[in-house]
Design a protein around this motif. Sequence first.
Motif, PDB file in Angstrom:
ATOM      1  N   ASP A   1       0.535  -0.510  -0.039  1.00  0.00           N
ATOM      2  CA  ASP A   1      -0.278  -0.196  -0.007  1.00  0.00           C
ATOM      3  C   ASP A   1       1.177   1.135   0.211  1.00  0.00           C
ATOM      4  O   ASP A   1       0.551   1.910  -0.461  1.00  0.00           O
ATOM      5  CB  ASP A   1      -0.831  -0.051   0.901  1.00  0.00           C
ATOM      6  CG  ASP A   1      -2.307   0.513   0.797  1.00  0.00           C
ATOM      7  OD1 ASP A   1      -3.162   0.037  -0.244  1.00  0.00           O
ATOM      8  OD2 ASP A   1      -2.760   1.649   1.648  1.00  0.00           O
ATOM      9  N   ARG A   2       1.964   0.644   0.899  1.00  0.00           N
ATOM     10  CA  ARG A   2       2.971   1.976   1.264  1.00  0.00           C
ATOM     11  C   ARG A   2       3.548   2.674  -0.930  1.00  0.00           C
ATOM     12  O   ARG A   2       3.951   3.686  -1.451  1.00  0.00           O
ATOM     13  CB  ARG A   2       4.025   2.549   2.239  1.00  0.00           C
ATOM     14  CG  ARG A   2       4.801   3.674   2.388  1.00  0.00           C
ATOM     15  CD  ARG A   2       5.564   3.034   3.648  1.00  0.00           C
ATOM     16  NE  ARG A   2       6.093   2.036   3.343  1.00  0.00           N
ATOM     17  CZ  ARG A   2       7.617   1.990   2.532  1.00  0.00           C
ATOM     18  NH1 ARG A   2       8.249   2.025   1.831  1.00  0.00           N
ATOM     19  NH2 ARG A   2       7.586  -0.125   3.097  1.00  0.00           N
ATOM     20  N   GLN A   3       4.338   0.830  -1.179  1.00  0.00           N
ATOM     21  CA  GLN A   3       4.818   1.908  -2.025  1.00  0.00           C
ATOM     22  C   GLN A   3       4.398   1.915  -3.227  1.00  0.00           C
ATOM     23  O   GLN A   3       4.784   3.023  -4.531  1.00  0.00           O
ATOM     24  CB  GLN A   3       5.822   0.209  -1.861  1.00  0.00           C
ATOM     25  CG  GLN A   3       6.478  -0.581  -1.345  1.00  0.00           C
ATOM     26  CD  GLN A   3       7.420  -1.050  -1.475  1.00  0.00           C
ATOM     27  OE1 GLN A   3       7.361  -2.487  -2.146  1.00  0.00           O
ATOM     28  NE2 GLN A   3       8.471  -1.777  -0.832  1.00  0.00           N
ATOM     29  N   SER A   4       2.550   1.138  -3.337  1.00  0.00           N
ATOM     30  CA  SER A   4       2.083   1.625  -4.884  1.00  0.00           C
ATOM     31  C   SER A   4       1.673   2.565  -4.581  1.00  0.00           C
ATOM     32  O   SER A   4       1.542   3.558  -5.617  1.00  0.00           O
ATOM     33  CB  SER A   4       1.547   0.364  -4.939  1.00  0.00           C
ATOM     34  OG  SER A   4       0.232   0.125  -3.747  1.00  0.00           O
ATOM     35  N   ARG A   5       1.375   3.519  -3.353  1.00  0.00           N
ATOM     36  CA  ARG A   5       0.435   4.312  -3.405  1.00  0.00           C
ATOM     37  C   ARG A   5       1.121   5.363  -2.974  1.00  0.00           C
ATOM     38  O   ARG A   5       0.854   6.825  -3.221  1.00  0.00           O
ATOM     39  CB  ARG A   5      -0.701   4.266  -2.367  1.00  0.00           C
ATOM     40  CG  ARG A   5      -2.339   3.479  -3.620  1.00  0.00           C
ATOM     41  CD  ARG A   5      -3.613   3.664  -2.330  1.00  0.00           C
ATOM     42  NE  ARG A   5      -4.459   2.262  -2.853  1.00  0.00           N
ATOM     43  CZ  ARG A   5      -5.194   1.108  -3.033  1.00  0.00           C
ATOM     44  NH1 ARG A   5      -4.330   0.715  -2.021  1.00  0.00           N
ATOM     45  NH2 ARG A   5      -6.047   0.763  -3.760  1.00  0.00           N
ATOM     46  N   VAL A   6       2.046   5.112  -2.539  1.00  0.00           N
ATOM     47  CA  VAL A   6       2.462   6.429  -1.488  1.00  0.00           C
ATOM     48  C   VAL A   6       3.486   7.147  -2.134  1.00  0.00           C
ATOM     49  O   VAL A   6       4.124   8.134  -2.414  1.00  0.00           O
ATOM     50  CB  VAL A   6       3.209   6.542   0.351  1.00  0.00           C
ATOM     51  CG1 VAL A   6       3.839   7.176   0.471  1.00  0.00           C
ATOM     52  CG2 VAL A   6       2.051   6.486   0.386  1.00  0.00           C
ATOM     53  N   ASN A   7       4.431   6.029  -2.640  1.00  0.00           N
ATOM     54  CA  ASN A   7       5.799   5.533  -3.216  1.00  0.00           C
ATOM     55  C   ASN A   7       5.175   5.624  -5.022  1.00  0.00           C
ATOM     56  O   ASN A   7       6.853   5.465  -5.896  1.00  0.00           O
ATOM     57  CB  ASN A   7       6.979   4.958  -2.329  1.00  0.00           C
ATOM     58  CG  ASN A   7       7.111   5.635  -1.624  1.00  0.00           C
ATOM     59  OD1 ASN A   7       7.083   4.877  -0.823  1.00  0.00           O
ATOM     60  ND2 ASN A   7       7.896   7.022  -0.841  1.00  0.00           N
TER      61      ASN A   7
END
Length: 1411
Positions: free
Chosen positions: A452-458
């Motif tokens: 979730d962090r890698q795909s949506r945040v970064n």
Amino acid sequence: MKHATAGDALRRIREAHGQAFPRVQVVWDGVSVTGSKPQGACASKPAPVLENVQAKADPGRLTMVIGNPGSGKSTLLRLGSLLPVPGARVTGGATRLSVVGADAEFNAEVAHWPRLASMATQFDNHFGLLTVGETLAFAAANQQPAVPGGPTGLSAEEVAKHIGLDNVMNTRLGTETVRGVSGGEARRVSVGEAMVGPARVWMLDSFSDGLDAARTKAITSGLLRPFAEELGGTVVAALQQPAQELFELFDDVILLRDGRCLYCGPVADAPAFFEGKLGLKREDDVSDPEFLAAVCSEPESFGRPGRRVASAPLSDVPLTAPSLAAAYVAHVVREDDSAADAPLLSSNGSTGPLDKEQARAIFAASYARNGFAQTASVSYREVVNTVRDIQFLQSHFVRALVLSVVVGSLFSGLGVDDFVQRISLIFFACLQLAMGGAAELPVALNNKIIVDRQSRVNHMYRPFLYALSVSLVYLPIVALETILFCAPMYYMVGFAEAGERFAVFLCITLIMVICMTATFRWIAWASGSLEVALAATVPFIALFTLFSGFLATRSNLGWGDLGQGIYWFTPISWAIRALAINEFNAPEYDAVIPVPRAPPGTMMRKGTVYLQTYDVEPEDEWIAYGYIYLGAFAALTMLLGSVTFAFRIIGEPRGTQRHSSATAPVRTVASRGSTPGSRAGDADTGSVHPARASLDVPTIGHASGAATPAAATGKVSHGKKLAFRDLVFDVRLVGAAAKKAAAKQAKSDKKAEADPSVLDAGAVARGHKRLLHRISGVARPGRILALCGESGAGKTTLLNTLAGRTVTQGHVMGSIILGGTAIAATQLRPRVGYCEQFDRHLATATVREALEFSAWMRRGHAATHANVMAAVDEALDLLELRPVEHRAIGDEKAGWGLSRGERKRVTIGVELVADPSVLFLDEPTTALSSTQARDVARVIRRVADSGRTVVCTLHQPSAGVWSAMDDLLLLARGGYTVYYGPLGPVSRTMVDYLESLPGSHPLPDGMNPADYMLDVIGSQVANTELRGGVRTAPAGGEPALASRASTDAAGAHAEGKPAAAAAAAPTRAQLLRGKFIESAAKATLDETLDGMGIERDSHSRRLAKTSVAADAHGDASRPNFCVQFAMLTKRASVDFFRDTDFGLKRCVLFVLLALISGGVFFQIEDVDQAGVASLVGGVVMGVIFVSAITANTTSVAIGKRRPSFTREQAAHTFDPTAYGLALTVANLPWIFVFSVLFTAVYALMVGYEFSVMPFMLLVVFILANSFSLIAMVLGFLAETPQLVTSLLSVALAVASMFSGFFLPRADIPDGWIWLHYISPQSYALEAAIPAAFVCPEGEPLVSYARGPCGTIDALDGGVLKKDVPKLDFIEGLYGLEAQNSGRAIGIMVAESAALLLLFIFALWRLRSKAA
């Protein structure tokens, strides 16, 4: 050779892509965000997160965000990164990213470029089996687009070098079972992932957590500043405890208070605005960031009597957050009509012409790489991560192979007439293979947060592609697992021998497993927590198994047309149908036999009769239909899972939950550098010192009147002087590290090997590593001894050694004196209080309840109601917890309960009420905001002033925290002493010593002495850049002493000296220790220790593990067993009652399961063999489901309580036996409630006789208790939730397999019969099944009638028997006897007692590990 700096690398990027890099300004224009505020374990209400925030961040400048906990810092940063806020919505205003100097049309386009900004979130979640280098390289590859001109961002190696990770690039990040990098290094990996892309805006949330001051300043000046200056980047960083030196490195600051913006503008103008414009006045020597943090956290405190207010009447000074925010907005409007100086409207100027096309090529796409490249990259990473997860692969493959061999040997030798056992085996095989996919739940949930962090945040890859990739990568694993299960079992059992039939069997089961695995993965991705995921699987499992057509045949299914629809929907029914047709259409079943309930002489093919008995169509084309349906179902669930993953945002917690100011304790601003020098002179007297005026210790009133600190009343607590001399600690190594160390030390440790109790300073026992080298010091009552040093210096190791917590982990040598008496290592534990770094408490307990429980348990027989209540009241006042004494501690991960600072004070309180001789605290201020850290430091100061001896480790103390300390023990990497002694007034004594070291530099004006201390000893990095391995000293000084050792070694190598000579050069830590040994401070310490009668050179004597030396306080035992049991039972009962996940939700699950099961078997027609078999199947599945749901929900509940038990056992708070009995007793009422609900609903719907229901209730109650105990045993023995889930699945599978239903007792081989005799389910079925079919005494048998008094026609071994009583048929088929029901109940009770003993053993084992 001059090393390349971050500025050099960024300059090269600018030269290649400078015209494509826009200068981006971030503007929060009246943004308002509304979220939800938890009101307990399951309730919440709407609450504002941000309110009309007007702020901005300019390109080319560093902007710091300061705010109180829950002020909305993380939300502000997420909005600045154009990210959604999980659990919240924007209700007003807008956030804009605009290019400075660009036209409105282009800026409208830019507003939809998410990759312009990247964010390092507050939480560190990574794939733990990947190395640091692999993680950063993956981030760089997926964030930098392939465009002409070369890389558009820093490489993984460059970022690692400049944030201090180059020495751990090949180290794995680590998991719960695999050791990895430190917390500070994991934090830097999270930051590095946000820095390797081409983003023009860096949003860094608490990026300094876990880092010392020197490292944080080095990253800021060495990387953030060049990014802003060389590339015109925009940096926004939210910080917890910024030091003055770090504060001055930033250009602008945004201040938040309860979601409102109090200031946004230049750093230099902020203090003057609040002091000069608004009339607030800070106390002397309070640093700028501390003053501003106080404004954000406690503006109302400036209006308290005694607080100085400048140049304005008190009534005119804004004190609340709304009034401060309004005052700032009015100031901006009033003084900036022309927008010349408006902090919200000014720009940083244009950078000249912008190549818009090239900018679009770099930033416009949502992702840097195309879908194929993303899929390949993610798939490769998933393969690497999966292959390295040995525990995961072993649990899957070993489980499949073991079950295959067990099932194969169990069912070996089946004849063609044993069709009931064969169809049972097909069902069992499908069930076990399908349930194996449940192990995906915790893994999928953990990975969901990372992805979730890698795909949506970064913006590294599309979530949809990850979901698709992970499904594809797991196909070979599922295939191998299926082969390992099917191949041995198929031929051992004796299924149809033709190869093509085995191929069909294998393919059908494989596709079915893929269907179920994809289903479980979809449930995990759609759920927000493991508890929700486990609860959601219950109806799926129930529907898929109950409507499979085996337990109840298709014609006997309840729910009418809906039941038929579910039957045709569930993949297990299609798999069983295809596998049954594949088996019974084989030539082995071509013989003809009579047809049950048909006219005499009616004959039919044996295989067809068997299939029709279970309402299965005999045509082979249904196998093809099975392929088609299962394949479509698998594709659909994969697609559904991928779509769910793409749109269901779990996200990380937003941060600290905001608490109402009405319940917040009154706090004050601490003064820096006010350490009284008078304490050094009277240190040995043990007197109590007055509270620091600069710490502004308040008096907290309560119902009984005003309370005062013990120091003020002259009361001295049980503090004792703790002295230690020449402490040495050698830790045992394991695995490859142990072998390497043993080989290296083989020649030097022969003497130690012969007599390990006698070791000299240089000898280390084989397989050990020395972590502490002859550490000495004294901790005195009324004073705080700070243990400080760089990472790896051994601070926590020394603290654990002094607290007696390392005696089972290695060799401890030296002397420890407590209160003038030599003491053994194991006797330290009950005499001291130890506050761990992480706050582990029962979430449902209130603050007062936690303190009262600890006081009763740890004060022993001397505890009375009066002195316990007095101790609790004193602790509540000392720790400023009176306003929250009746609030639940809560669960920080779930986002409810106390704030971090309040939790930390509760941790101190539960130790303080035990009246320890010494109070140890491990990094009490880590991960707290500056205000929270100052609050904790203040209450620790008050604890010391009450007459107690306090020892604490500090990682990166702010000036306010540092001012509370009295004495210092400074350690260098490797466990060497650098300094011991008093700090002196404003830390002058310590500073004078450090300034006297060769190569050090004077303390700069305004610098925090704690930062200076770490800077001098070379804490990982210096405040300036490392060049050639030698740190350039400030102001033209010579190289610092900390760097000389490496310089000397390098010089020896350059001059051609042997490598051994270079290696023999002393390390910097050894040089620093040598200087201390020669110092006056060491001479003073030796005189003190000599005066206490402690022998010198005691490092060669092993510290005894037992001793007869004791005093009255140390010998005070815990309360007697009955008192412990009563108190633990009361606490557990209240805990279970308040935990809605444990109680209410389990009630709902049991009722839901009973309704589903009862609906399937509702008023079933038991007038033939299939009907009776369906009723038996209903009983069996009721037993299996009760076992499964009890075990799984109990394991989740135990997982929540295990951490607090471990903490309490480390302090020997209570007897594990009493705890085990109490937990079991407190659980019994809930098990009874669940049993009543399930039995009543299920039995009434199925139509059991009313007279049978009490007996069925008893069976369900004992069975549920047994599996609850099994879950407790595994929950306290296993280390991770994944391991608990795997072990539980095996336990449930074995219990079901040997229950006597799938294979009657008489047919179980002798080698496996013991598993049948220990399976609780076997006795539950032995008691329940006959009871359900016993014809009441005096009732006549009626041919082919419903109910227990009817008869049926039954096939037995291929022979048709007419008019058989149902009970006789069941007893003959399963080997059960109705008269043995009482014996079965007795055995179940005995098994529960045995499981209770095993549970207690597990608790004692965990206690030994906690020690």
